[in-house]
Design a protein around this motif. Structure first.
Motif, PDB file in Angstrom:
ATOM      1  N   GLY A 156       0.813  -1.212   0.000  1.00  0.00           N
ATOM      2  CA  GLY A 156       0.000   0.000   0.000  1.00  0.00           C
ATOM      3  C   GLY A 156       0.846   1.261   0.000  1.00  0.00           C
ATOM      4  O   GLY A 156       0.513   2.250  -0.671  1.00  0.00           O
ATOM      5  N   ASP A 157       1.943   1.225   0.742  1.00  0.00           N
ATOM      6  CA  ASP A 157       2.852   2.375   0.786  1.00  0.00           C
ATOM      7  C   ASP A 157       3.503   2.599  -0.575  1.00  0.00           C
ATOM      8  O   ASP A 157       3.702   3.735  -1.011  1.00  0.00           O
ATOM      9  N   THR A 158       3.838   1.486  -1.248  1.00  0.00           N
ATOM     10  CA  THR A 158       4.446   1.580  -2.577  1.00  0.00           C
ATOM     11  C   THR A 158       3.471   2.199  -3.572  1.00  0.00           C
ATOM     12  O   THR A 158       3.841   3.066  -4.374  1.00  0.00           O
ATOM     13  N   PHE A 159       2.206   1.768  -3.510  1.00  0.00           N
ATOM     14  CA  PHE A 159       1.197   2.347  -4.403  1.00  0.00           C
ATOM     15  C   PHE A 159       1.049   3.843  -4.163  1.00  0.00           C
ATOM     16  O   PHE A 159       1.036   4.646  -5.111  1.00  0.00           O
ATOM     17  N   MET A 160       0.954   4.235  -2.906  1.00  0.00           N
ATOM     18  CA  MET A 160       0.792   5.650  -2.579  1.00  0.00           C
ATOM     19  C   MET A 160       1.964   6.466  -3.096  1.00  0.00           C
ATOM     20  O   MET A 160       1.787   7.513  -3.734  1.00  0.00           O
ATOM     21  N   ALA A 161       3.179   5.999  -2.852  1.00  0.00           N
ATOM     22  CA  ALA A 161       4.367   6.725  -3.295  1.00  0.00           C
ATOM     23  C   ALA A 161       4.427   6.809  -4.817  1.00  0.00           C
ATOM     24  O   ALA A 161       4.762   7.856  -5.384  1.00  0.00           O
ATOM     25  N   ALA A 162       4.130   5.697  -5.488  1.00  0.00           N
ATOM     26  CA  ALA A 162       4.191   5.683  -6.946  1.00  0.00           C
ATOM     27  C   ALA A 162       3.146   6.621  -7.550  1.00  0.00           C
ATOM     28  O   ALA A 162       3.400   7.278  -8.572  1.00  0.00           O
ATOM     29  N   HIS A 163       1.976   6.703  -6.922  1.00  0.00           N
ATOM     30  CA  HIS A 163       0.939   7.609  -7.418  1.00  0.00           C
ATOM     31  C   HIS A 163       1.341   9.064  -7.212  1.00  0.00           C
ATOM     32  O   HIS A 163       1.166   9.908  -8.108  1.00  0.00           O
ATOM     33  N   ILE A 164       1.908   9.365  -6.051  1.00  0.00           N
ATOM     34  CA  ILE A 164       2.397  10.726  -5.793  1.00  0.00           C
ATOM     35  C   ILE A 164       3.461  11.099  -6.817  1.00  0.00           C
ATOM     36  O   ILE A 164       3.450  12.187  -7.401  1.00  0.00           O
ATOM     37  N   ALA A 165       4.414  10.187  -7.038  1.00  0.00           N
ATOM     38  CA  ALA A 165       5.504  10.450  -7.980  1.00  0.00           C
ATOM     39  C   ALA A 165       4.962  10.668  -9.386  1.00  0.00           C
ATOM     40  O   ALA A 165       5.435  11.567 -10.110  1.00  0.00           O
ATOM     41  N   ALA A 166       3.970   9.872  -9.785  1.00  0.00           N
ATOM     42  CA  ALA A 166       3.388  10.034 -11.115  1.00  0.00           C
ATOM     43  C   ALA A 166       2.765  11.420 -11.265  1.00  0.00           C
ATOM     44  O   ALA A 166       2.938  12.088 -12.300  1.00  0.00           O
ATOM     45  N   GLU A 167       2.054  11.872 -10.241  1.00  0.00           N
ATOM     46  CA  GLU A 167       1.423  13.188 -10.319  1.00  0.00           C
ATOM     47  C   GLU A 167       2.466  14.306 -10.286  1.00  0.00           C
ATOM     48  O   GLU A 167       2.299  15.329 -10.965  1.00  0.00           O
ATOM     49  N   LEU A 168       3.546  14.126  -9.534  1.00  0.00           N
ATOM     50  CA  LEU A 168       4.607  15.138  -9.531  1.00  0.00           C
ATOM     51  C   LEU A 168       5.305  15.209 -10.882  1.00  0.00           C
ATOM     52  O   LEU A 168       5.874  16.250 -11.242  1.00  0.00           O
ATOM     53  N   ARG A 169       5.269  14.107 -11.645  1.00  0.00           N
ATOM     54  CA  ARG A 169       5.840  14.111 -13.000  1.00  0.00           C
ATOM     55  C   ARG A 169       4.869  14.720 -14.016  1.00  0.00           C
ATOM     56  O   ARG A 169       5.201  14.859 -15.192  1.00  0.00           O
ATOM     57  N   GLY A 170       3.668  15.050 -13.570  1.00  0.00           N
ATOM     58  CA  GLY A 170       2.714  15.676 -14.464  1.00  0.00           C
ATOM     59  C   GLY A 170       1.642  14.754 -14.993  1.00  0.00           C
ATOM     60  O   GLY A 170       0.777  15.177 -15.772  1.00  0.00           O
ATOM     61  N   GLN A 171       1.651  13.479 -14.588  1.00  0.00           N
ATOM     62  CA  GLN A 171       0.595  12.568 -15.000  1.00  0.00           C
ATOM     63  C   GLN A 171      -0.648  12.798 -14.148  1.00  0.00           C
ATOM     64  O   GLN A 171      -0.560  13.299 -13.029  1.00  0.00           O
ATOM     65  N   SER A 172      -1.788  12.425 -14.658  1.00  0.00           N
ATOM     66  CA  SER A 172      -3.031  12.604 -13.907  1.00  0.00           C
ATOM     67  C   SER A 172      -4.034  11.543 -14.316  1.00  0.00           C
ATOM     68  O   SER A 172      -3.811  10.762 -15.246  1.00  0.00           O
ATOM     69  N   GLY A 173      -5.138  11.489 -13.582  1.00  0.00           N
ATOM     70  CA  GLY A 173      -6.219  10.585 -13.916  1.00  0.00           C
ATOM     71  C   GLY A 173      -5.787   9.139 -14.007  1.00  0.00           C
ATOM     72  O   GLY A 173      -4.983   8.650 -13.197  1.00  0.00           O
ATOM     73  N   ASN A 174      -6.296   8.431 -15.015  1.00  0.00           N
ATOM     74  CA  ASN A 174      -5.986   7.017 -15.170  1.00  0.00           C
ATOM     75  C   ASN A 174      -4.526   6.766 -15.518  1.00  0.00           C
ATOM     76  O   ASN A 174      -3.992   5.690 -15.221  1.00  0.00           O
ATOM     77  N   PHE A 175      -3.856   7.737 -16.120  1.00  0.00           N
ATOM     78  CA  PHE A 175      -2.441   7.572 -16.417  1.00  0.00           C
ATOM     79  C   PHE A 175      -1.640   7.420 -15.113  1.00  0.00           C
ATOM     80  O   PHE A 175      -0.764   6.568 -15.002  1.00  0.00           O
ATOM     81  N   ALA A 176      -1.957   8.258 -14.120  1.00  0.00           N
ATOM     82  CA  ALA A 176      -1.270   8.175 -12.830  1.00  0.00           C
ATOM     83  C   ALA A 176      -1.638   6.886 -12.106  1.00  0.00           C
ATOM     84  O   ALA A 176      -0.780   6.234 -11.494  1.00  0.00           O
ATOM     85  N   LEU A 177      -2.906   6.505 -12.160  1.00  0.00           N
ATOM     86  CA  LEU A 177      -3.347   5.271 -11.499  1.00  0.00           C
ATOM     87  C   LEU A 177      -2.656   4.053 -12.099  1.00  0.00           C
ATOM     88  O   LEU A 177      -2.152   3.189 -11.377  1.00  0.00           O
ATOM     89  N   GLU A 178      -2.634   3.963 -13.408  1.00  0.00           N
ATOM     90  CA  GLU A 178      -2.044   2.794 -14.065  1.00  0.00           C
ATOM     91  C   GLU A 178      -0.538   2.733 -13.852  1.00  0.00           C
ATOM     92  O   GLU A 178       0.023   1.641 -13.689  1.00  0.00           O
ATOM     93  N   ALA A 179       0.125   3.890 -13.810  1.00  0.00           N
ATOM     94  CA  ALA A 179       1.552   3.900 -13.517  1.00  0.00           C
ATOM     95  C   ALA A 179       1.815   3.371 -12.113  1.00  0.00           C
ATOM     96  O   ALA A 179       2.720   2.554 -11.890  1.00  0.00           O
ATOM     97  N   ALA A 180       1.007   3.817 -11.149  1.00  0.00           N
ATOM     98  CA  ALA A 180       1.184   3.387  -9.763  1.00  0.00           C
ATOM     99  C   ALA A 180       0.863   1.907  -9.592  1.00  0.00           C
ATOM    100  O   ALA A 180       1.559   1.183  -8.867  1.00  0.00           O
ATOM    101  N   LEU A 181      -0.170   1.425 -10.258  1.00  0.00           N
ATOM    102  CA  LEU A 181      -0.530   0.011 -10.156  1.00  0.00           C
ATOM    103  C   LEU A 181       0.546  -0.878 -10.774  1.00  0.00           C
ATOM    104  O   LEU A 181       0.842  -1.961 -10.268  1.00  0.00           O
ATOM    105  N   GLY A 182       1.146  -0.434 -11.858  1.00  0.00           N
ATOM    106  CA  GLY A 182       2.211  -1.206 -12.486  1.00  0.00           C
ATOM    107  C   GLY A 182       3.429  -1.330 -11.597  1.00  0.00           C
ATOM    108  O   GLY A 182       4.021  -2.417 -11.468  1.00  0.00           O
ATOM    109  N   ILE A 183       3.812  -0.238 -10.954  1.00  0.00           N
ATOM    110  CA  ILE A 183       4.968  -0.255 -10.050  1.00  0.00           C
ATOM    111  C   ILE A 183       4.680  -1.129  -8.830  1.00  0.00           C
ATOM    112  O   ILE A 183       5.531  -1.890  -8.368  1.00  0.00           O
ATOM    113  N   THR A 184       3.461  -1.061  -8.322  1.00  0.00           N
ATOM    114  CA  THR A 184       3.081  -1.885  -7.166  1.00  0.00           C
ATOM    115  C   THR A 184       3.079  -3.359  -7.525  1.00  0.00           C
ATOM    116  O   THR A 184       3.516  -4.203  -6.734  1.00  0.00           O
TER     117      THR A 184
END
Length: 296
Positions: free
Chosen positions: A259-287
């Motif tokens: 869960g911590d990995t998902f949260m961090a990956a989602h935060i990182a995706a949004e800080l890179r400028g991703q949003s919406g499903n792009f950020a979710l899918e990036a975080a789910l892939g890393i998790t």
């Protein structure tokens, strides 16, 4: 400050002692496996995942001035974290967590993590003394906050002007501590990361899907929530609407820190400028990659 930081990680930093076995286990079983000792705790897990994403997190926590605490700080520094803001205690020992994971999931865990709760708001001193901000100029960056802080401290943070401008990302430390997050639901800049079970505990209701849980939390007053549900569809609900995403199918080899990995990956995706499903899918892939890794 030793270097410029991208995000604050406030909460539990301790040693994880994890026993893992590829076999199924029940109470009383004695099976072969591997035991590892690694830096852990919700704030530390998030920070480590952020480092893997190329970010520089700073830790706000308490460590004992014992060999375990000094070793933990050195490990964090070597990984690329900022430890200048850590509160050091001569009286409190460095916290630790012990868990047993098997093929059928988490079998048991014990958190010897009393020092963080006893330290209270002393770990937040950098937010007020000018190192990170002050009442007149509150910190305006991203903060990852974990539910290992006491219920009273989390409640005070919810309306503390020192946190009024922060992009606050919040996760419970465990299902048993999920209710501690209730006062933070109404923070105007809070994003809550929970799983379906934790959402149910907060809402005092059983949810059959992450989507229903996300909608339940929004109805309770949460501004923005992300609800995961293991390998099932997860959901995000915010003023912009509701969206869902399905995690990749993988073999699960570890669960602590997922869960911590998902949260961090989602935060990182949004800080890179991703949003919406792009950020979710990036975080789910890393998790998915994280939970499918095996011990070496």
């Amino acid at each position: 400050m030793s270097k410029e930081i991208d995000i604050l990680c406030i909460g539990s930093v301790l040693w994880d002692v994890i026993g893992r076995t590829p076999r199924s286990m029940a109470v009383g079983h004695d099976v072969p496996g591997r035991i590892t000792r690694l830096p852990g705790g919700v704030a530390m897990n998030i920070a480590m995942a952020l480092v893997r994403e190329g970010l520089t997190p700073a830790l706000l926590t308490v460590l004992g001035q014992d060999s375990e605490g000094r070793e933990l700080a050195r490990a964090a520094l070597e990984m690329g974290m900022v430890v200048d803001l850590v509160t050091w205690s001569e009286e409190l020992p460095t916290d630790q967590y012990m868990a047993i994971e098997a093929e059928n999931g988490l079998v048991a865990a014990i958190a010897d993590a009393h020092s963080l709760e006893r330290a209270g708001d002393t770990i937040l001193a950098p937010m007020a003394d000018g190192r990170l901000g002050a009442i007149s100029t509150p910190y305006s960056g991203v903060i990852a906050l974990d539910g290992n802080l006491t219920e009273s401290l989390l409640s005070r943070i919810s309306d503390n002007p020192l946190f009024s401008n922060a992009d606050l990302r919040i996760a419970p430390a465990s299902p048993g501590k999920a209710n501690r997050l209730v006062p933070l639901l109404h923070h105007p800049k809070a994003t809550i990361y929970v799983n379906r079970i934790e959402a149910g505990l907060i809402c005092d209701k059983k949810f059959s899907t992450a989507l229903a849980a996300a909608e339940g939390l929004r109805a309770l007053g949460a501004r923005r929530v992300l609800v995961t549900d293991g390998g099932e569809a997860m959901a995000e609900a915010s003023p912009d609407g509701v969206r869902t995403a399905i995690p990749p199918k993988v073999t699960v080899n570890r669960v602590t820190g997922a869960g911590d990995t998902f949260m961090a990956a989602h935060i990182a995706a949004e800080l890179r400028g991703q949003s919406g499903n792009f950020a979710l899918e990036a975080a789910l892939g890393i998790t998915a990659a994280y939970i499918s890794e095996t011990d070496t």
